[in-house]
Write a protein that holds these residues in place. Sequence first.
Motif, PDB file in Angstrom:
ATOM      1  N   MET A   1      41.891  33.658  51.927  1.00  0.00           N
ATOM      2  CA  MET A   1      41.797  33.066  52.471  1.00  0.00           C
ATOM      3  C   MET A   1      40.609  32.147  53.046  1.00  0.00           C
ATOM      4  O   MET A   1      39.814  32.541  52.808  1.00  0.00           O
ATOM      5  CB  MET A   1      42.294  34.350  53.714  1.00  0.00           C
ATOM      6  N   ASP A   2      40.708  31.094  54.162  1.00  0.00           N
ATOM      7  CA  ASP A   2      40.105  30.393  54.282  1.00  0.00           C
ATOM      8  C   ASP A   2      39.451  29.924  53.159  1.00  0.00           C
ATOM      9  O   ASP A   2      38.383  28.808  53.753  1.00  0.00           O
ATOM     10  CB  ASP A   2      38.806  30.972  55.394  1.00  0.00           C
ATOM     11  N   HIS A   3      40.110  29.539  52.174  1.00  0.00           N
ATOM     12  CA  HIS A   3      39.600  28.613  51.402  1.00  0.00           C
ATOM     13  C   HIS A   3      39.788  27.266  51.003  1.00  0.00           C
ATOM     14  O   HIS A   3      41.691  27.430  51.331  1.00  0.00           O
ATOM     15  CB  HIS A   3      39.283  29.179  49.747  1.00  0.00           C
ATOM     16  N   THR A   4      39.640  26.526  50.494  1.00  0.00           N
ATOM     17  CA  THR A   4      40.510  24.904  50.368  1.00  0.00           C
ATOM     18  C   THR A   4      40.541  24.953  48.882  1.00  0.00           C
ATOM     19  O   THR A   4      40.733  26.145  48.113  1.00  0.00           O
ATOM     20  CB  THR A   4      39.011  23.588  49.808  1.00  0.00           C
ATOM     21  N   MET A   5      41.834  24.370  48.254  1.00  0.00           N
ATOM     22  CA  MET A   5      42.899  24.374  47.527  1.00  0.00           C
ATOM     23  C   MET A   5      41.957  24.452  45.937  1.00  0.00           C
ATOM     24  O   MET A   5      41.955  25.590  45.302  1.00  0.00           O
ATOM     25  CB  MET A   5      44.499  23.695  47.364  1.00  0.00           C
ATOM     26  N   LEU A   6      41.521  23.641  46.221  1.00  0.00           N
ATOM     27  CA  LEU A   6      39.582  23.690  45.174  1.00  0.00           C
ATOM     28  C   LEU A   6      39.304  24.830  44.617  1.00  0.00           C
ATOM     29  O   LEU A   6      39.448  25.424  43.589  1.00  0.00           O
ATOM     30  CB  LEU A   6      39.436  22.477  45.256  1.00  0.00           C
ATOM     31  N   GLU A   7      38.415  25.299  45.646  1.00  0.00           N
ATOM     32  CA  GLU A   7      38.096  26.635  45.891  1.00  0.00           C
ATOM     33  C   GLU A   7      38.764  27.539  45.609  1.00  0.00           C
ATOM     34  O   GLU A   7      38.400  29.077  44.393  1.00  0.00           O
ATOM     35  CB  GLU A   7      37.681  27.230  47.388  1.00  0.00           C
ATOM     36  N   VAL A   8      39.685  27.482  45.853  1.00  0.00           N
ATOM     37  CA  VAL A   8      40.733  29.005  45.270  1.00  0.00           C
ATOM     38  C   VAL A   8      41.023  28.681  43.695  1.00  0.00           C
ATOM     39  O   VAL A   8      41.127  30.086  43.268  1.00  0.00           O
ATOM     40  CB  VAL A   8      42.615  28.845  45.779  1.00  0.00           C
ATOM     41  N   MET A   9      41.323  27.479  43.298  1.00  0.00           N
ATOM     42  CA  MET A   9      41.320  27.770  41.870  1.00  0.00           C
ATOM     43  C   MET A   9      40.077  27.928  41.443  1.00  0.00           C
ATOM     44  O   MET A   9      40.988  28.551  39.853  1.00  0.00           O
ATOM     45  CB  MET A   9      41.977  26.056  41.910  1.00  0.00           C
ATOM     46  N   VAL A  10      39.089  27.244  41.845  1.00  0.00           N
ATOM     47  CA  VAL A  10      37.835  28.129  40.981  1.00  0.00           C
ATOM     48  C   VAL A  10      37.224  29.599  40.502  1.00  0.00           C
ATOM     49  O   VAL A  10      37.411  29.893  39.496  1.00  0.00           O
ATOM     50  CB  VAL A  10      36.954  27.801  41.228  1.00  0.00           C
ATOM     51  N   ASN A  11      38.272  30.166  42.245  1.00  0.00           N
ATOM     52  CA  ASN A  11      38.359  31.498  42.667  1.00  0.00           C
ATOM     53  C   ASN A  11      39.282  32.684  41.081  1.00  0.00           C
ATOM     54  O   ASN A  11      39.026  32.802  40.357  1.00  0.00           O
ATOM     55  CB  ASN A  11      38.375  32.411  43.677  1.00  0.00           C
ATOM     56  N   LEU A  12      40.565  31.687  41.017  1.00  0.00           N
ATOM     57  CA  LEU A  12      41.150  32.113  40.280  1.00  0.00           C
ATOM     58  C   LEU A  12      41.374  32.226  38.763  1.00  0.00           C
ATOM     59  O   LEU A  12      41.629  33.095  37.728  1.00  0.00           O
ATOM     60  CB  LEU A  12      43.157  31.605  40.569  1.00  0.00           C
ATOM     61  N   THR A  13      40.225  30.567  38.781  1.00  0.00           N
ATOM     62  CA  THR A  13      40.251  30.586  37.097  1.00  0.00           C
ATOM     63  C   THR A  13      38.900  32.043  36.684  1.00  0.00           C
ATOM     64  O   THR A  13      39.404  32.543  35.529  1.00  0.00           O
ATOM     65  CB  THR A  13      39.357  28.868  37.024  1.00  0.00           C
ATOM     66  N   VAL A  14      38.017  31.951  37.174  1.00  0.00           N
ATOM     67  CA  VAL A  14      37.402  32.544  37.456  1.00  0.00           C
ATOM     68  C   VAL A  14      37.981  34.372  37.188  1.00  0.00           C
ATOM     69  O   VAL A  14      37.311  35.049  36.495  1.00  0.00           O
ATOM     70  CB  VAL A  14      36.015  32.400  38.168  1.00  0.00           C
ATOM     71  N   LEU A  15      37.987  34.970  38.035  1.00  0.00           N
ATOM     72  CA  LEU A  15      39.107  36.285  37.530  1.00  0.00           C
ATOM     73  C   LEU A  15      40.273  36.634  36.902  1.00  0.00           C
ATOM     74  O   LEU A  15      39.919  36.909  35.858  1.00  0.00           O
ATOM     75  CB  LEU A  15      39.921  36.092  39.562  1.00  0.00           C
TER      76      LEU A  15
END
Length: 331
Positions: A258-272
Amino acid sequence: MIHSEKNRRRAMALLRILAVAGAYYVAADLGLLRQVTVHGAVVTPLWPPTGIALGALLVMGLRVWPGIALGSLLVIATLSGSVSASTAVVVAGNTLAPVCAFLLLRGVGFRPELARLRDGVVLVFLGAMTGMAISASTGTLVLLADGKLPASGFWPAWAAWWAGDVMGVLVVTPLLLVLRRLRMPRLTDRWVEGTALLLVAVPCTLLATRSSLSMLYLVFPVLVWAALRFQLAGSAPCALLISVLAVVAGTDRVGPFMDHTMLEVMVNLTVLNGAVALTALLLAALVAEQQTVRHRIECACEELADLVDQLAPGRSAAAWPSRSRDERESR
């Protein structure tokens, strides 16, 4: 008779190619359910067709590559509504990436059983990270050449494209290799444990990916349990479950996303998803390798006991094999 046998083989080869193309297209439809836009480029956090393509090559061989090309062509033509020179380049890149990954894996002696740690390592670094750089580079270069992607967005779009392709290989390919040799297990206590694992994995993953308390770490004990007790047959489905639910939560921007940009979401998903896939694959391969070594040691002990029994018949050494078997059963 000879002609009929040739025709049968050709028909079977054609059916394999069409099956690969169909599986690629269906997997793409599933992946596009959670598509996102990064600097004008449409990408997905998890692109299952790359896992389908590499898995098909590992199972059926290099002769099914036309099915990958056909499936990719159908997907791109459906999305764009037309076929152009750019389409041909992207199709070539999408086909060349898994083919090169397959050749790299074959060159280092990769075994699809994934029963050795080195097989898991080369699948990660050669099959996924190295091979999928081809499709990501081809796709983003075509977007840049067609004016659909600004120069400043090249590397973010490339990274997002590459990450989605890599995740497809790491999550889907091991599952296909497991399904290839899947056999219905006997009714034992492992059914109870497997059911318990499923009942724990689903709510824990939902809680981890949708809670605002940032509890993503909850998925790893479940993943370790699956890998230690069921090896790849347990860890691969768990990794797929975690990755899918994480992608759904990330694209919905709920919970820790929540409250993240789509690029930040993509980075978080990639790491996870990368950490989940690596844990599932490498830990399961390590456990399988240790079990193989243990089995070989036990066989060597049995052979040694039998040899001692033959060289000294009638002595107390004749009871060694039975004692050795009793000790293994008690363990």
